[in-house]
Design a protein around this motif. Structure first.
Motif, PDB file in Angstrom:
ATOM      1  N   PHE A   5       0.841  -1.195   0.000  1.00 50.17           N
ATOM      2  CA  PHE A   5       0.000   0.000   0.000  1.00 50.17           C
ATOM      3  C   PHE A   5       0.878   1.248   0.000  1.00 50.17           C
ATOM      4  O   PHE A   5       0.669   2.163  -0.799  1.00 50.17           O
ATOM      5  CB  PHE A   5      -0.947   0.009   1.208  1.00 50.17           C
ATOM      6  N   ARG A   6       1.835   1.296   0.895  1.00 51.24           N
ATOM      7  CA  ARG A   6       2.733   2.450   1.012  1.00 51.24           C
ATOM      8  C   ARG A   6       3.438   2.721  -0.310  1.00 51.24           C
ATOM      9  O   ARG A   6       3.447   3.845  -0.806  1.00 51.24           O
ATOM     10  CB  ARG A   6       3.755   2.202   2.126  1.00 51.24           C
ATOM     11  N   ASN A   7       4.020   1.677  -0.904  1.00 48.58           N
ATOM     12  CA  ASN A   7       4.774   1.855  -2.147  1.00 48.58           C
ATOM     13  C   ASN A   7       3.867   2.247  -3.313  1.00 48.58           C
ATOM     14  O   ASN A   7       4.241   3.082  -4.139  1.00 48.58           O
ATOM     15  CB  ASN A   7       5.542   0.578  -2.492  1.00 48.58           C
ATOM     16  N   THR A   8       2.690   1.644  -3.384  1.00 52.69           N
ATOM     17  CA  THR A   8       1.763   1.968  -4.467  1.00 52.69           C
ATOM     18  C   THR A   8       1.250   3.395  -4.318  1.00 52.69           C
ATOM     19  O   THR A   8       1.181   4.141  -5.303  1.00 52.69           O
ATOM     20  CB  THR A   8       0.583   0.976  -4.498  1.00 52.69           C
ATOM     21  N   LEU A   9       0.913   3.784  -3.107  1.00 57.45           N
ATOM     22  CA  LEU A   9       0.447   5.149  -2.866  1.00 57.45           C
ATOM     23  C   LEU A   9       1.541   6.149  -3.221  1.00 57.45           C
ATOM     24  O   LEU A   9       1.290   7.135  -3.916  1.00 57.45           O
ATOM     25  CB  LEU A   9       0.003   5.316  -1.409  1.00 57.45           C
TER      26      LEU A   9
END
Length: 113
Positions: A5-9
């Protein structure tokens, strides 16, 4: 899964050239909270918050959570269709002709282009 989630965001914010402060304004979520999701100790937000973020970025929640770009294809298609529908009639015809041209290309002969 939190890191996905962090990387995609982060990747989506970078891709769309959106700052955390702007995302905060779009979503009503505090910058501090958003920064928390982007930090190395970040977690996946609750579903309602993830939904607000996804809406503001015009992507699916599934894409943000999984990082799988296949989840964003339908949305991308609708954005493209919406942009085309807003074009003047002459430009719509050019887009249609271009798509037909692309459809007719033989990929195996791409070196001859």
């Amino acid at each position: 899964m939190d890191y996905v989630f962090r990387n995609t965001l982060r990747a989506e914010l970078d891709y769309q050239d959106i700052k955390v402060k702007e995302l905060s304004v779009r979503t009503g979520i505090s910058s501090r909270t958003l920064e928390g999701y982007l930090s190395s100790r970040g977690s996946i937000p609750p579903a309602d918050v993830a939904f607000k973020i996804a809406q503001a970025l015009n992507v699916s929640v599934e894409y943000l959570v999984t990082g799988n770009p296949n989840y964003s294809n339908e949305h991308s298609k609708s954005i493209i269709e919406e942009n085309i529908s807003n074009l003047p009639i002459e430009k719509k015809k050019l887009v249609r002709d271009f798509i037909k041209l692309l459809d007719g290309l033989d990929i195996s002969k791409k070196n001859n282009l």
